[in-house]
Motif scaffolding. Structure first.
Motif, PDB file in Angstrom:
ATOM      1  N   VAL A 157       0.423  -7.027  -3.992  1.00  9.43           N
ATOM      2  CA  VAL A 157       0.038  -8.341  -4.711  1.00  9.43           C
ATOM      3  C   VAL A 157      -0.421  -9.246  -3.959  1.00  9.43           C
ATOM      4  CG1 VAL A 157       1.384 -10.156  -5.894  1.00  9.43           C
ATOM      5  CG2 VAL A 157       2.263  -7.614  -5.881  1.00  9.43           C
ATOM      6  N   ASP A 158      -1.746  -9.626  -4.309  1.00 11.60           N
ATOM      7  CA  ASP A 158      -2.404 -10.863  -3.837  1.00 11.60           C
ATOM      8  C   ASP A 158      -2.699 -10.641  -2.188  1.00 11.60           C
ATOM      9  OD1 ASP A 158      -3.964 -13.167  -4.088  1.00 11.60           O
ATOM     10  OD2 ASP A 158      -2.196 -14.381  -3.788  1.00 11.60           O
ATOM     11  N   ILE A 159      -2.796  -9.478  -1.714  1.00  9.74           N
ATOM     12  CA  ILE A 159      -2.869  -9.313  -0.301  1.00  9.74           C
ATOM     13  C   ILE A 159      -4.339  -9.912   0.266  1.00  9.74           C
ATOM     14  CG2 ILE A 159      -1.416  -7.619  -0.225  1.00  9.74           C
ATOM     15  CD1 ILE A 159      -3.444  -5.517   0.280  1.00  9.74           C
ATOM     16  N   THR A 160      -4.281 -10.435   1.454  1.00  6.98           N
ATOM     17  CA  THR A 160      -5.378 -10.914   2.028  1.00  6.98           C
ATOM     18  C   THR A 160      -5.397 -10.497   3.304  1.00  6.98           C
ATOM     19  OG1 THR A 160      -4.631 -13.076   2.992  1.00  6.98           O
ATOM     20  CG2 THR A 160      -5.240 -13.064   0.778  1.00  6.98           C
ATOM     21  N   GLY A 203      -7.218 -11.430  -1.677  1.00  2.40           N
ATOM     22  CA  GLY A 203      -6.364 -11.440  -2.909  1.00  2.40           C
ATOM     23  C   GLY A 203      -6.579 -10.352  -3.558  1.00  2.40           C
ATOM     24  N   VAL A 204      -6.202  -9.083  -2.958  1.00  2.80           N
ATOM     25  CA  VAL A 204      -6.224  -7.814  -3.655  1.00  2.80           C
ATOM     26  C   VAL A 204      -5.011  -7.349  -4.292  1.00  2.80           C
ATOM     27  CG1 VAL A 204      -6.362  -5.291  -3.590  1.00  2.80           C
ATOM     28  CG2 VAL A 204      -8.256  -6.748  -2.274  1.00  2.80           C
ATOM     29  N   SER A 205      -4.781  -7.130  -5.642  1.00  2.00           N
ATOM     30  CA  SER A 205      -3.770  -6.582  -6.243  1.00  2.00           C
ATOM     31  C   SER A 205      -3.951  -5.280  -6.681  1.00  2.00           C
ATOM     32  CB  SER A 205      -3.117  -7.561  -7.358  1.00  2.00           C
ATOM     33  OG  SER A 205      -2.915  -8.625  -6.685  1.00  2.00           O
ATOM     34  N   THR A 210      -9.661  -1.418   5.626  1.00  2.00           N
ATOM     35  CA  THR A 210      -8.640  -2.393   5.868  1.00  2.00           C
ATOM     36  C   THR A 210      -7.671  -2.178   4.801  1.00  2.00           C
ATOM     37  OG1 THR A 210     -10.112  -4.073   6.544  1.00  2.00           O
ATOM     38  CG2 THR A 210      -8.021  -4.823   5.642  1.00  2.00           C
ATOM     39  N   LEU A 211      -7.933  -2.178   3.317  1.00  2.00           N
ATOM     40  CA  LEU A 211      -6.910  -1.881   2.364  1.00  2.00           C
ATOM     41  C   LEU A 211      -6.230  -0.382   2.576  1.00  2.00           C
ATOM     42  CD1 LEU A 211      -5.671  -2.300  -0.303  1.00  2.00           C
ATOM     43  CD2 LEU A 211      -7.361  -1.483  -1.411  1.00  2.00           C
ATOM     44  N   LEU A 212      -6.887   0.433   3.072  1.00  2.00           N
ATOM     45  CA  LEU A 212      -6.102   1.923   3.258  1.00  2.00           C
ATOM     46  C   LEU A 212      -5.243   1.708   4.455  1.00  2.00           C
ATOM     47  CD1 LEU A 212      -6.776   4.386   1.564  1.00  2.00           C
ATOM     48  CD2 LEU A 212      -7.764   5.388   3.703  1.00  2.00           C
ATOM     49  N   ASN A 213      -5.712   1.017   5.537  1.00  2.00           N
ATOM     50  CA  ASN A 213      -4.601   0.816   6.633  1.00  2.00           C
ATOM     51  C   ASN A 213      -3.496   0.201   6.324  1.00  2.00           C
ATOM     52  OD1 ASN A 213      -6.659   2.198   8.206  1.00  2.00           O
ATOM     53  ND2 ASN A 213      -7.389   0.531   9.137  1.00  2.00           N
ATOM     54  N   ILE A 214      -3.665  -0.943   5.405  1.00  2.00           N
ATOM     55  CA  ILE A 214      -2.381  -1.800   5.031  1.00  2.00           C
ATOM     56  C   ILE A 214      -1.598  -1.001   4.183  1.00  2.00           C
ATOM     57  CG2 ILE A 214      -1.560  -3.607   3.768  1.00  2.00           C
ATOM     58  CD1 ILE A 214      -4.120  -5.161   4.700  1.00  2.00           C
ATOM     59  N   LEU A 215      -1.980  -0.076   3.256  1.00  2.00           N
ATOM     60  CA  LEU A 215      -0.999   0.791   2.482  1.00  2.00           C
ATOM     61  C   LEU A 215      -0.381   1.851   3.540  1.00  2.00           C
ATOM     62  CD1 LEU A 215      -3.366   1.651  -0.642  1.00  2.00           C
ATOM     63  CD2 LEU A 215      -1.468  -0.099  -0.336  1.00  2.00           C
ATOM     64  N   GLY A 216      -1.092   2.228   4.552  1.00  2.00           N
ATOM     65  CA  GLY A 216      -0.494   3.339   5.441  1.00  2.00           C
ATOM     66  C   GLY A 216       0.327   2.782   6.646  1.00  2.00           C
ATOM     67  N   GLY A 217       0.392   1.435   6.528  1.00  2.00           N
ATOM     68  CA  GLY A 217       1.241   0.867   7.590  1.00  2.00           C
ATOM     69  C   GLY A 217       0.569   1.008   9.030  1.00  2.00           C
ATOM     70  N   LEU A 218      -0.844   1.128   9.165  1.00  2.00           N
ATOM     71  CA  LEU A 218      -1.323   1.182  10.214  1.00  2.00           C
ATOM     72  C   LEU A 218      -1.853  -0.330  10.433  1.00  2.00           C
ATOM     73  CD1 LEU A 218      -3.741   4.074   9.892  1.00  2.00           C
ATOM     74  CD2 LEU A 218      -1.699   3.873  11.393  1.00  2.00           C
ATOM     75  N   ASP A 219      -1.681  -1.545   9.592  1.00  2.00           N
ATOM     76  CA  ASP A 219      -2.034  -2.741   9.890  1.00  2.00           C
ATOM     77  C   ASP A 219      -1.343  -3.485   8.791  1.00  2.00           C
ATOM     78  OD1 ASP A 219      -3.383  -5.112  10.650  1.00  2.00           O
ATOM     79  OD2 ASP A 219      -5.459  -4.489   9.687  1.00  2.00           O
ATOM     80  N   VAL A 220      -0.961  -4.859   8.942  1.00  2.00           N
ATOM     81  CA  VAL A 220      -0.424  -5.635   7.966  1.00  2.00           C
ATOM     82  C   VAL A 220      -1.110  -6.955   7.508  1.00  2.00           C
ATOM     83  CG1 VAL A 220       1.852  -5.398   9.279  1.00  2.00           C
ATOM     84  CG2 VAL A 220       0.353  -7.225  10.018  1.00  2.00           C
ATOM     85  N   PRO A 221      -1.021  -7.249   6.236  1.00  2.00           N
ATOM     86  CA  PRO A 221      -1.978  -8.097   5.616  1.00  2.00           C
ATOM     87  C   PRO A 221      -1.682  -9.654   6.274  1.00  2.00           C
ATOM     88  CG  PRO A 221      -0.137  -7.744   4.247  1.00  2.00           C
ATOM     89  CD  PRO A 221       0.184  -6.886   5.330  1.00  2.00           C
ATOM     90  N   THR A 222      -2.425 -10.538   5.984  1.00  2.00           N
ATOM     91  CA  THR A 222      -2.464 -11.772   6.669  1.00  2.00           C
ATOM     92  C   THR A 222      -1.405 -12.599   5.684  1.00  2.00           C
ATOM     93  OG1 THR A 222      -4.524 -11.890   7.624  1.00  2.00           O
ATOM     94  CG2 THR A 222      -3.547 -14.298   6.849  1.00  2.00           C
ATOM     95  N   SER A 223      -1.495 -12.234   4.288  1.00  2.00           N
ATOM     96  CA  SER A 223      -0.429 -12.966   3.319  1.00  2.00           C
ATOM     97  C   SER A 223      -0.661 -11.848   2.251  1.00  2.00           C
ATOM     98  CB  SER A 223      -0.912 -14.202   2.884  1.00  2.00           C
ATOM     99  OG  SER A 223      -2.357 -13.986   2.297  1.00  2.00           O
ATOM    100  N   GLY A 224       0.423 -11.982   0.975  1.00  2.00           N
ATOM    101  CA  GLY A 224       0.652 -11.261   0.009  1.00  2.00           C
ATOM    102  C   GLY A 224       1.938 -10.064   0.383  1.00  2.00           C
ATOM    103  N   THR A 225       2.138  -9.525  -0.363  1.00  2.00           N
ATOM    104  CA  THR A 225       3.066  -8.345  -0.250  1.00  2.00           C
ATOM    105  C   THR A 225       2.906  -7.012  -0.760  1.00  2.00           C
ATOM    106  OG1 THR A 225       4.112  -8.640  -2.604  1.00  2.00           O
ATOM    107  CG2 THR A 225       5.109  -9.857  -0.764  1.00  2.00           C
ATOM    108  N   VAL A 226       3.494  -5.962  -0.010  1.00  2.00           N
ATOM    109  CA  VAL A 226       3.006  -4.687  -0.329  1.00  2.00           C
ATOM    110  C   VAL A 226       4.211  -3.596  -0.309  1.00  2.00           C
ATOM    111  CG1 VAL A 226       1.679  -2.459   0.453  1.00  2.00           C
ATOM    112  CG2 VAL A 226       0.810  -4.754   0.969  1.00  2.00           C
ATOM    113  N   HIS A 227       4.657  -3.116  -1.500  1.00  2.00           N
ATOM    114  CA  HIS A 227       5.655  -2.329  -1.590  1.00  2.00           C
ATOM    115  C   HIS A 227       5.540  -0.757  -1.699  1.00  2.00           C
ATOM    116  CE1 HIS A 227       7.665  -6.078  -3.041  1.00  2.00           C
ATOM    117  NE2 HIS A 227       9.007  -5.540  -2.780  1.00  2.00           N
ATOM    118  N   TYR A 228       6.155  -0.026  -0.876  1.00  2.00           N
ATOM    119  CA  TYR A 228       6.208   1.412  -1.016  1.00  2.00           C
ATOM    120  C   TYR A 228       7.266   1.792  -1.656  1.00  2.00           C
ATOM    121  CZ  TYR A 228       6.586   6.296  -0.097  1.00  2.00           C
ATOM    122  OH  TYR A 228       6.697   7.637   0.052  1.00  2.00           O
TER     123      TYR A 228
END
Length: 236
Positions: free
Chosen positions: A10-13, A28-30, A51-69
């Protein structure tokens, strides 16, 4: 029947500091990815796909927004929790194979099975990518496409819930790349692993459930494939 949302972003940057310059990789990717889904991420270099794939995989963290697995908020997890998440739930395939030259194909796969909670047999994993007969060969004895298929076998041998592939055909010619992408599609179909693939190969889009296009750090479009074709591995 409604499928479970495996990922909810949700709204990840994501902003990187490069010296005095700030680079906004995501703006702001949702999105949601669903159980057993096969998604292709398309976009030009610098569009934010990796960048998006790395955040989904837990290799990186977003500056803002939330990610749920599932029910777990990755953006509220510490590094120890993210490490366990990657180990227990995610298989990664990258552009470069990263096989250990002194180990056979089977031994490279067994590196993962030795640390996984409920791994599949290494030969069964190689069988899924049609390389059982090459199990005792070293990487130098394998073609580039075969080495990448060993890397895929290694990624799936721990029975991951999610398979994330970042340009898995980037170092291969077009024909060999299609064989590798077909192997990924076949695994998605047989194991039901939620799969996201970054690729520039338009052929794989025909096998995907959805194609998500990114541009300038934003989702530019989502296309649902109503005429999905099954992987055809006759080229093996």
């Amino acid at each position: 029947m409604t499928k479970t949302a495996v990922f909810r972003a949700v709204d990840i940057t994501k902003t990187y500091q490069m010296g005095e310059v700030q680079v906004r990789a995501l703006r702001g990717v949702s999105l949601e990815l669903f159980e057993g889904e096969f998604v292709v991420l398309l976009g030009a270099s610098g569009s934010g796909k990796s960048t998006l794939l790395n955040i989904l995989g837990g290799l990186d963290v977003p500056t803002s927004g939330t990610v749920h697995y599932l029910d777990n908020e990755l953006t509220a997890s510490d590094q120890g929790m993210l490490t366990r998440y990657r180990r227990d739930h995610v298989g990664f395939v990258f552009q470069f194979y990263n096989l250990i030259p002194s180990l056979t194909a089977r031994e490279n796969v067994e590196l993962i099975t030795e640390i996984a909670d409920s791994p599949m047999d290494s030969l069964d994993a190689l069988d899924l990518v049609d390389l059982r007969e090459r199990a005792d060969h070293f990487p130098a004895q394998l073609s580039g496409g075969e080495q990448q298929r060993v890397a895929i076998a290694r990624a799936i041998a721990k029975n991951p819930d999610v398979l994330l592939c970042d340009e898995p055909t980037g170092a291969l010619d077009v024909k060999t790349g299609i064989v590798v992408l077909e192997a990924i599609a076949l695994i998605n179909r047989k194991l039901g692993t939620t799969t996201a693939v970054i690729t520039h190969n338009a052929e794989i889009a025909k096998m995907a459930d959805r194609v998500i296009s990114l541009s300038n750090g934003q989702i530019a479009g989502v296309e649902k494939n109503t005429t999905k074709i099954q992987a055809n591995v006759l080229s093996w």
